[in-house]
Design a protein around this motif. Structure first.
Motif, PDB file in Angstrom:
ATOM      1  N   SER A 176      14.424   4.671  11.423  1.00 28.74           N
ATOM      2  CA  SER A 176      15.060   5.977  11.240  1.00 28.74           C
ATOM      3  C   SER A 176      15.060   6.376   9.772  1.00 28.74           C
ATOM      4  N   PHE A 177      15.327   5.405   8.894  1.00 30.50           N
ATOM      5  CA  PHE A 177      15.336   5.679   7.457  1.00 30.50           C
ATOM      6  C   PHE A 177      13.961   6.138   6.971  1.00 30.50           C
ATOM      7  N   SER A 225      15.769  13.592   0.617  1.00 25.79           N
ATOM      8  CA  SER A 225      17.026  14.134   0.087  1.00 25.79           C
ATOM      9  C   SER A 225      17.811  12.995  -0.540  1.00 25.79           C
ATOM     10  N   ASP A 226      18.935  13.342  -1.165  1.00 22.09           N
ATOM     11  CA  ASP A 226      19.790  12.328  -1.779  1.00 22.09           C
ATOM     12  C   ASP A 226      20.435  11.430  -0.734  1.00 22.09           C
ATOM     13  N   ALA A 227      20.470  11.886   0.521  1.00 23.81           N
ATOM     14  CA  ALA A 227      21.067  11.068   1.578  1.00 23.81           C
ATOM     15  C   ALA A 227      20.261   9.793   1.824  1.00 23.81           C
ATOM     16  N   GLN A 228      18.974   9.797   1.484  1.00 18.76           N
ATOM     17  CA  GLN A 228      18.150   8.604   1.668  1.00 18.76           C
ATOM     18  C   GLN A 228      18.745   7.396   0.958  1.00 18.76           C
ATOM     19  N   LEU A 229      19.213   7.612  -0.264  1.00 17.41           N
ATOM     20  CA  LEU A 229      19.753   6.500  -1.054  1.00 17.41           C
ATOM     21  C   LEU A 229      20.971   5.883  -0.373  1.00 17.41           C
ATOM     22  N   TRP A 230      21.871   6.714   0.143  1.00 17.16           N
ATOM     23  CA  TRP A 230      23.095   6.197   0.758  1.00 17.16           C
ATOM     24  C   TRP A 230      22.787   5.498   2.073  1.00 17.16           C
ATOM     25  N   ALA A 238       0.818  -1.209   0.000  1.00 14.38           N
ATOM     26  CA  ALA A 238       0.000   0.000   0.000  1.00 14.38           C
ATOM     27  C   ALA A 238       0.856   1.266   0.000  1.00 14.38           C
ATOM     28  N   GLY A 239       2.068   1.171   0.508  1.00 18.25           N
ATOM     29  CA  GLY A 239       2.925   2.350   0.577  1.00 18.25           C
ATOM     30  C   GLY A 239       3.825   2.552  -0.625  1.00 18.25           C
ATOM     31  N   VAL A 240       3.807   1.607  -1.580  1.00 15.53           N
ATOM     32  CA  VAL A 240       4.702   1.700  -2.738  1.00 15.53           C
ATOM     33  C   VAL A 240       4.453   2.967  -3.576  1.00 15.53           C
ATOM     34  N   PRO A 241       3.202   3.310  -3.923  1.00 16.94           N
ATOM     35  CA  PRO A 241       3.004   4.527  -4.734  1.00 16.94           C
ATOM     36  C   PRO A 241       3.565   5.785  -4.070  1.00 16.94           C
ATOM     37  N   ARG A 242       3.344   5.915  -2.764  1.00 18.23           N
ATOM     38  CA  ARG A 242       3.846   7.105  -2.067  1.00 18.23           C
ATOM     39  C   ARG A 242       5.377   7.125  -2.057  1.00 18.23           C
ATOM     40  N   ALA A 243       5.984   5.937  -1.904  1.00 17.35           N
ATOM     41  CA  ALA A 243       7.448   5.870  -1.902  1.00 17.35           C
ATOM     42  C   ALA A 243       8.013   6.261  -3.264  1.00 17.35           C
ATOM     43  N   PHE A 244       7.381   5.780  -4.335  1.00 18.78           N
ATOM     44  CA  PHE A 244       7.854   6.103  -5.675  1.00 18.78           C
ATOM     45  C   PHE A 244       7.647   7.571  -6.016  1.00 18.78           C
ATOM     46  N   ASP A 245       6.456   8.064  -5.772  1.00 20.08           N
ATOM     47  CA  ASP A 245       6.082   9.391  -6.257  1.00 20.08           C
ATOM     48  C   ASP A 245       6.618  10.528  -5.397  1.00 20.08           C
ATOM     49  N   HIS A 246       6.730  10.287  -4.092  1.00 23.19           N
ATOM     50  CA  HIS A 246       7.078  11.382  -3.179  1.00 23.19           C
ATOM     51  C   HIS A 246       8.275  11.077  -2.284  1.00 23.19           C
ATOM     52  N   ARG A 247       8.928   9.926  -2.504  1.00 21.02           N
ATOM     53  CA  ARG A 247      10.042   9.501  -1.656  1.00 21.02           C
ATOM     54  C   ARG A 247       9.655   9.447  -0.186  1.00 21.02           C
TER      55      ARG A 247
END
Length: 392
Positions: free
Chosen positions: A155-156, A162-167, A95-104
Motif C-alpha cells: 500500500s505504501f 505527498s508528505d504523508a508517505q514519510l509518516w 534498481a529502484g533507488v534512483p526513482r525513489a530518491f528523485d521522484h518519491r
C-alpha cells in the motif's frame, strides 16, 4: 529444517552468506550515490531523509535474513533457492533507488522488498514445520507478521507523492521493529552469538570497502578537474578515517555480550546507526571532493560536515553498542566519546577538516592501545604482587 546448535563450535559464515552481503552492498552503493547527488544539488534535507528510508529497507532485510540463517541455515537446495530469491529481491530494490530518491516513487523498491520478504516468509513456514511447542509458535508469528506487514508496504509503494508517505513509512518501520519482540515472547530462536558477531563484522567490512571504492572513484574523476594538491588532504584524511574505523570496530570481541535477548535486540537494532554512518562516510568523502573541485555549489562547512557527522556518529554508536562493554575503567570509557566530539569540532577546520578528522580518529586508536597496554601491565604487576604475598 533442523535448528542449529547455538553452542556449535567453530561456526563461521558461509560462502552463500558472503554472496548475500556483496549483493546488498550494491543497494548500499546506490543509496550513497543518490545522497551525494542530492547534497551536491542543494537538497540536503531531502537527501538525508531519503537515504535513511532506503537504508532502513536494506538493513532490515539483511538483518532478518542474518538472524534467521544463524538459527536455521541447513544449506540444502530449498534453503539456497530461497536465499537466491532474496538476493534477486535486493537487486530489484537497488534498481529502484534512483526513482525513489528523485521522484518519491517507491514502487520498484517495494517490489524488491516484497520479493525478499516472501522468500523469508517461506523460510519461516518451513522452520515451523520442523519445530514444536513455543519455538513453532515463534516461527509462525514471524511468518504471519511478515505477511501482514507486506500488505502495508505494498500500500505504501503506491501512495500518491505527498508528505504523508514519510509518516506511513515511520509507522510501518516501527511495526517491523516490534514484530520480532512480539514473535520471540513464546520462545527465542537459537541464534549463535559468535556467528552473529562475525556476520555483523563482515558486513561492516564490506560497507567500509564500499566507502573506499566510492572515495577512490571520486578522486579518480576529480584528478582531471583539480590540482592533486587540493585533493591530497581529503584523500589522506579519508584513508585515516577508514583505517581508524576498522580498528575501532574490531578492537573488542563482542560475542560474549550477546548472551541475553535484551542485549541482543539493543545491539542488533542499534547497528542500523553504525551501518548507516559507515556507508555515509563514503558519500561524504565524495561530496567533499566534488566541493573542492568546484562541481558542488555548497559551502566548505557543508562539505566538511558531510564527512565529520557520519564519522562522529560511527565512533559514538560503536562505543555505545559494544566497545564500552570491554572497558570498565573510566579513562578507557571516555576515549571514544571524546573522539566523536573532537571529530565534530573538526567540521570548522575548513579545507583541512577531513584530514583533521582522520588525524583525530588515528590518534584515538593510538591512545586506546596505550591505555589498554598500561592497564595490562598494571594488572600483571598486581597479580605478581598478590602471588608474592601469598607465598610469604
Amino acid at each position: 529444517m533442523v535448528r542449529r546448535d547455538p553452542e556449535e563450535q567453530h561456526r563461521a559464515a558461509t560462502p552463500l552468506e558472503l554472496l548475500f552481503d556483496l549483493c546488498f552492498v550494491v543497494a548500499v552503493a546506490q543509496a550513497g550515490d543518490r545522497l551525494v547527488h542530492a547534497v551536491v544539488h542543494g537538497h540536503t534535507g531531502h537527501g538525508v531523509v531519503g537515504y535513511a528510508m532506503i537504508f532502513f529497507a536494506i538493513w532490515w532485510a539483511w538483518m532478518n535474513f542474518t538472524w534467521f540463517a544463524s538459527a536455521y541455515d541447513t544449506d540444502d537446495v530449498p534453503y539456497r533457492l530461497a536465499t537466491l530469491v532474496q538476493i534477486a529481491g535486493v537487486l530489484i530494490l537497488a534498481a529502484g533507488v534512483p526513482r525513489a530518491f528523485d521522484h518519491r516513487d517507491y514502487s520498484i523498491v517495494v517490489v524488491g522488498y516484497v520479493v525478499m520478504r516472501l522468500a523469508l516468509t517461506a523460510q519461516w513456514l518451513r522452520a515451523a514445520r520442523s519445530e514444536r511447542g513455543g519455538c513453532r509458535t515463534t516461527a509462525l508469528r514471524y511468518a504471519r507478521g511478515i505477511a501482514l506487514l507486506m500488505v502495508g508496504w505494498v500500500s505504501f509503494g503506491f501512495l500518491p507523492r505527498s508528505d504523508a508517505q514519510l509518516w506511513v513509512f515511520v509507522l510501518l518501520a516501527a511495526a517491523e521493529l516490534a514484530a520480532p519482540m512480539v514473535a520471540e515472547r513464546s520462545g527465542a530462536t537459537p541464534w549463535h552469538p559468535q556467528h552473529i558477531a562475525e556476520r555483523y563484522g563482515l558486513f561492516t567490512l564490506i560497507v567500509l570497502g564500499e566507502t573506499v571504492v566510492a572515495a577512490t572513484l571520486a578522486v579518480q574523476g576529480a584528478l582531471d578537474r583539480a590540482s592533486s594538491t587540493n585533493l591530497l588532504p581529503i584523500a589522506a584524511g579519508g584513508l585515516l578515517i577508514v583505517f581508524a574505523a576498522f580498528w575501532i570496530y574490531f578492537i573488542v570481541p563482542i560475542h560474549e555480550h550477546l548472551r541475553g535477548r535484551k542485549s541482543a535486540f539493543f545491539w542488533g537494532y542499534g547497528h542500523y546507526l553504525v551501518f548507516c554512518c559507515t556507508a555515509a562516510i563514503g558519500a561524504g568523502l565524495h561530496i567533499a571532493i566534488e566541493q573542492v573541485t568546484g562541481r558542488a555549489p555548497i559551502s566548505t562547512l557543508t562539505a566538511a560536515a558531510a564527512v565529520t557527522l557520519p564519522m562522529a556518529g560511527f565512533v559514538f554508536f560503536t562505543w555505545l553498542l559494544h566497545a564500552r562493554h570491554e572497558r570498565p575503567r573510566r579513562r578507557q570509557q571516555v576515549v571514544l566519546p571524546l573522539t566523536a566530539a573532537a571529530i565534530l569540532a573538526c567540521t570548522f577546520a575548513g579545507v583541512w577538516a577531513v584530514f583533521c578528522a582522520g588525524g583525530v580518529a588515528a590518534l584515538s586508536v593510538a591512545v586506546s592501545l596505550a591505555v589498554r597496554n598500561s592497564n595490562s601491565v598494571s594488572g600483571a604487576a598486581d597479580g605478581r604482587r598478590r602471588a608474592v604475598g601469598e607465598e610469604d
